[in-house]
Motif scaffolding. Structure first.
Motif, mmCIF file in Angstrom:
data_model
loop_
_atom_site.group_PDB
_atom_site.id
_atom_site.type_symbol
_atom_site.label_atom_id
_atom_site.label_comp_id
_atom_site.label_asym_id
_atom_site.label_seq_id
_atom_site.Cartn_x
_atom_site.Cartn_y
_atom_site.Cartn_z
ATOM 1 N N HIS A 76 0.829 -1.222 0.000
ATOM 2 C CA HIS A 76 0.000 0.000 0.000
ATOM 3 C C HIS A 76 0.857 1.262 0.000
ATOM 4 N N ARG A 77 1.950 1.238 0.730
ATOM 5 C CA ARG A 77 2.821 2.423 0.739
ATOM 6 C C ARG A 77 3.446 2.661 -0.632
ATOM 7 N N LEU A 82 3.685 6.010 -5.380
ATOM 8 C CA LEU A 82 4.113 5.648 -6.728
ATOM 9 C C LEU A 82 4.512 6.867 -7.556
ATOM 10 N N ALA A 83 3.777 7.944 -7.429
ATOM 11 C CA ALA A 83 4.069 9.156 -8.208
ATOM 12 C C ALA A 83 5.398 9.796 -7.806
ATOM 13 N N ASP A 84 5.920 9.467 -6.634
ATOM 14 C CA ASP A 84 7.194 10.028 -6.173
ATOM 15 C C ASP A 84 8.398 9.349 -6.819
ATOM 16 N N PHE A 85 8.183 8.204 -7.459
ATOM 17 C CA PHE A 85 9.268 7.473 -8.099
ATOM 18 C C PHE A 85 9.502 7.999 -9.509
ATOM 19 N N ASP A 144 14.524 9.182 -2.113
ATOM 20 C CA ASP A 144 13.508 9.922 -1.350
ATOM 21 C C ASP A 144 12.172 9.180 -1.346
ATOM 22 N N ALA A 145 11.804 8.601 -2.456
ATOM 23 C CA ALA A 145 10.558 7.827 -2.523
ATOM 24 C C ALA A 145 10.657 6.572 -1.661
#
Length: 193
Positions: A76-77, A82-85, A144-145
């Motif tokens: 879930h995390r 997902l958009a941070d990758f 960071d992701a």
């Protein structure tokens, strides 16, 4: 030098944590509490986070369930962040999720399970899938992701995550993984004050 001292402390902490986990693990046979369903089979093939609930419903291993405490939580995390990758990182997340659930699919279809084995296989396959799908290649540019997914409180609470991170570090020689591990250690040292 501070990073090396913290690293030595980390290795000791992980070793002690692993010994505790081995001696307190739930080593019991569990018979199915639910039938194998087509929807759960499809979730496993697709890498859906819902599959972990299917696995736990079929073979309840709480309170130390890999399926709910780790598999589903991190699944879930990864979806949440997902958009941070980077684009390569997103491909890696999707492939790693599918790899993990497909490996656990075989266990889901068994007629009996052992909770200790489910936990061990879950963690082992998590690391394997991360490596096979290219963790070494994407870790530095997605640090960071990854930090958002594997939150500081998890890193301070669950020694098994550190064991897996150290295993990944050993397997990723020649990549930026050593910079990645040093970056993580510096973040933790900063949080500790």
């Amino acid at each position: 030098m501070r990073v090396l001292g913290a690293f030595g402390l980390l290795v000791t902490w992980v070793t002690l944590g692993e010994a505790w986990w081995i001696f307190t693990s739930n080593d019991r046979a569990v018979y199915p509490h639910a039938e194998v369903t087509d929807s759960c089979l499809q979730m496993a093939r697709n890498g859906s986070c819902g599959f972990y609930s299917c696995l736990e419903s079929r073979f309840p291993c709480s309170p130390h369930s890999f399926a709910l405490e780790h598999g589903q939580r991190y699944c879930h995390r990864f979806e949440q962040h997902l958009a941070d990758f980077t684009p390569n990182g997103r491909e890696w997340v999707i492939a790693a999720k599918k790899c993990q659930t497909r490996f656990l699919l075989e266990r889901y279809q068994h007629d009996v399970a052992n909770c200790h084995t489910l936990n061990r296989v879950g963690w082992d396959r998590m690391s394997d899938c991360y490596l096979w799908e290219g963790f070494c290649r994407i870790s530095w540019e997605n640090k960071d992701a990854l930090w958002q997914v594997f939150q500081a409180r998890d890193l301070l609470h669950t020694t098994r995550i550190w064991r897996e991170l150290l295993q990944l570090t050993r397997s990723c020689s020649g990549y930026n993984i050593h910079r990645f591990l040093e970056w993580v250690m510096n973040k933790i040292n900063y949080l500790r004050g």
